[in-house]
Design a protein around this motif. Structure first.
Motif, mmCIF file in Angstrom:
data_model
loop_
_atom_site.group_PDB
_atom_site.id
_atom_site.type_symbol
_atom_site.label_atom_id
_atom_site.label_comp_id
_atom_site.label_asym_id
_atom_site.label_seq_id
_atom_site.Cartn_x
_atom_site.Cartn_y
_atom_site.Cartn_z
ATOM 1 N N LEU A 236 0.819 -1.206 0.000
ATOM 2 C CA LEU A 236 0.000 0.000 0.000
ATOM 3 C C LEU A 236 0.855 1.259 0.000
ATOM 4 N N VAL A 237 2.041 1.165 0.521
ATOM 5 C CA VAL A 237 2.879 2.349 0.596
ATOM 6 C C VAL A 237 4.251 2.013 0.038
ATOM 7 N N SER A 238 4.648 2.737 -0.970
ATOM 8 C CA SER A 238 6.011 2.631 -1.477
ATOM 9 C C SER A 238 6.425 4.012 -1.927
ATOM 10 N N SER A 239 7.690 4.292 -1.852
ATOM 11 C CA SER A 239 8.133 5.633 -2.207
ATOM 12 C C SER A 239 8.224 5.792 -3.717
ATOM 13 N N PHE A 240 8.203 7.026 -4.139
ATOM 14 C CA PHE A 240 8.321 7.374 -5.552
ATOM 15 C C PHE A 240 9.568 6.726 -6.139
ATOM 16 N N GLU A 241 10.668 6.757 -5.420
ATOM 17 C CA GLU A 241 11.931 6.226 -5.925
ATOM 18 C C GLU A 241 11.948 4.708 -5.963
ATOM 19 N N GLU A 242 11.207 4.023 -5.046
ATOM 20 C CA GLU A 242 11.206 2.562 -5.044
ATOM 21 C C GLU A 242 10.631 2.009 -6.333
ATOM 22 N N ASP A 243 9.658 2.697 -6.900
ATOM 23 C CA ASP A 243 9.017 2.225 -8.123
ATOM 24 C C ASP A 243 9.775 2.656 -9.373
ATOM 25 N N CYS A 244 10.848 3.358 -9.199
ATOM 26 C CA CYS A 244 11.578 3.901 -10.333
ATOM 27 C C CYS A 244 12.273 2.796 -11.119
ATOM 28 N N VAL A 245 12.057 2.803 -12.408
ATOM 29 C CA VAL A 245 12.740 1.862 -13.284
ATOM 30 C C VAL A 245 13.858 2.620 -13.952
ATOM 31 N N GLN A 246 15.057 2.116 -13.842
ATOM 32 C CA GLN A 246 16.193 2.840 -14.394
ATOM 33 C C GLN A 246 16.889 2.020 -15.465
ATOM 34 N N HIS A 247 17.354 2.705 -16.475
ATOM 35 C CA HIS A 247 18.163 2.109 -17.535
ATOM 36 C C HIS A 247 19.451 2.910 -17.572
ATOM 37 N N GLY A 248 20.511 2.373 -16.993
ATOM 38 C CA GLY A 248 21.728 3.159 -16.851
ATOM 39 C C GLY A 248 21.453 4.279 -15.878
ATOM 40 N N ASP A 249 21.702 5.507 -16.286
ATOM 41 C CA ASP A 249 21.418 6.652 -15.436
ATOM 42 C C ASP A 249 20.140 7.378 -15.848
ATOM 43 N N VAL A 250 19.428 6.864 -16.829
ATOM 44 C CA VAL A 250 18.243 7.548 -17.342
ATOM 45 C C VAL A 250 16.990 6.804 -16.903
ATOM 46 N N LYS A 251 16.081 7.512 -16.276
ATOM 47 C CA LYS A 251 14.818 6.918 -15.865
ATOM 48 C C LYS A 251 13.882 6.866 -17.057
ATOM 49 N N ASP A 252 13.172 5.776 -17.201
ATOM 50 C CA ASP A 252 12.148 5.673 -18.229
ATOM 51 C C ASP A 252 10.837 6.076 -17.572
ATOM 52 N N MET A 253 10.426 7.314 -17.807
ATOM 53 C CA MET A 253 9.259 7.850 -17.115
ATOM 54 C C MET A 253 7.960 7.149 -17.498
ATOM 55 N N ARG A 254 7.898 6.583 -18.687
ATOM 56 C CA ARG A 254 6.685 5.861 -19.075
ATOM 57 C C ARG A 254 6.529 4.597 -18.203
ATOM 58 N N LEU A 255 7.620 3.892 -17.981
ATOM 59 C CA LEU A 255 7.574 2.720 -17.098
ATOM 60 C C LEU A 255 7.299 3.141 -15.662
ATOM 61 N N GLU A 256 7.873 4.250 -15.262
ATOM 62 C CA GLU A 256 7.616 4.803 -13.936
ATOM 63 C C GLU A 256 6.129 5.130 -13.789
ATOM 64 N N ALA A 257 5.543 5.727 -14.815
ATOM 65 C CA ALA A 257 4.124 6.077 -14.786
ATOM 66 C C ALA A 257 3.260 4.827 -14.665
ATOM 67 N N GLU A 258 3.616 3.757 -15.370
ATOM 68 C CA GLU A 258 2.874 2.489 -15.266
ATOM 69 C C GLU A 258 2.920 1.965 -13.826
ATOM 70 N N ALA A 259 4.076 2.075 -13.193
ATOM 71 C CA ALA A 259 4.211 1.627 -11.802
ATOM 72 C C ALA A 259 3.335 2.465 -10.869
ATOM 73 N N VAL A 260 3.280 3.770 -11.096
ATOM 74 C CA VAL A 260 2.436 4.658 -10.296
ATOM 75 C C VAL A 260 0.973 4.252 -10.445
ATOM 76 N N VAL A 261 0.535 4.027 -11.671
ATOM 77 C CA VAL A 261 -0.853 3.628 -11.939
ATOM 78 C C VAL A 261 -1.180 2.322 -11.210
ATOM 79 N N ASN A 262 -0.323 1.335 -11.347
ATOM 80 C CA ASN A 262 -0.571 0.033 -10.725
ATOM 81 C C ASN A 262 -0.623 0.113 -9.213
ATOM 82 N N ASP A 263 0.084 1.065 -8.644
ATOM 83 C CA ASP A 263 0.153 1.201 -7.190
ATOM 84 C C ASP A 263 -1.141 1.721 -6.572
#
Length: 133
Positions: free
Chosen positions: A11-38
């Motif tokens: 029920l509770v996870s931080s913004f950064e825990e759901d972050c999907v990273q590829h190298g040093d660049v975050k893929d915000m679309r994948l991050e957005a999917e994680a936010v939605v699912n949460d």
């Protein structure tokens, strides 16, 4: 009130825990999917926008609260903010505050979200209590 939430769901996870990273660049679309699912269990509708272009540094999420209000959210490094009051609509003149988490943003927008989140949390605590944890 019944909540469509699996007890195993976090029920509770931080913004950064759901972050999907590829190298040093975050893929915000994948991050957005994680936010939605949460938080999907606590809103009427929520999905990543297919018509607004996502970039490596931002993505757009459409959300309808349990009260029936529709918003277009921007997800960026700074957090989440409302950028429009309809699905797939960005109002360039709108200047709203960034929220560090989706929970904080939805808490300010939707009493129904707050209630659903609280009920799901109580349900989870009750399950833990019954299992002797």
């Amino acid at each position: 009130m019944e909540v469509d939430c699996q007890p195993e769901e976090s029920l509770v996870s931080s913004f950064e825990e759901d972050c999907v990273q590829h190298g040093d660049v975050k893929d915000m679309r994948l991050e957005a999917e994680a936010v939605v699912n949460d938080v999907l269990f606590a809103v009427a509708e929520m999905h990543v926008s297919q018509s607004l272009n996502s970039a490596s540094d931002s993505a757009y999420i459409n959300v309808e609260t349990r009260e029936g209000n529709r918003y277009c959210l921007e997800l960026a490094e700074a957090g989440l903010r409302v950028v429009g009051y309809a699905f797939n609509h960005v109002d360039e003149d709108l200047s709203t505050q960034y929220h560090e988490t989706v929970y904080s943003l939805l808490d300010t927008l939707s009493p129904g979200y707050r209630e659903a989140f609280g009920n799901a949390l109580l349900q989870r605590l009750e399950m833990l209590k019954q299992n002797g944890h």
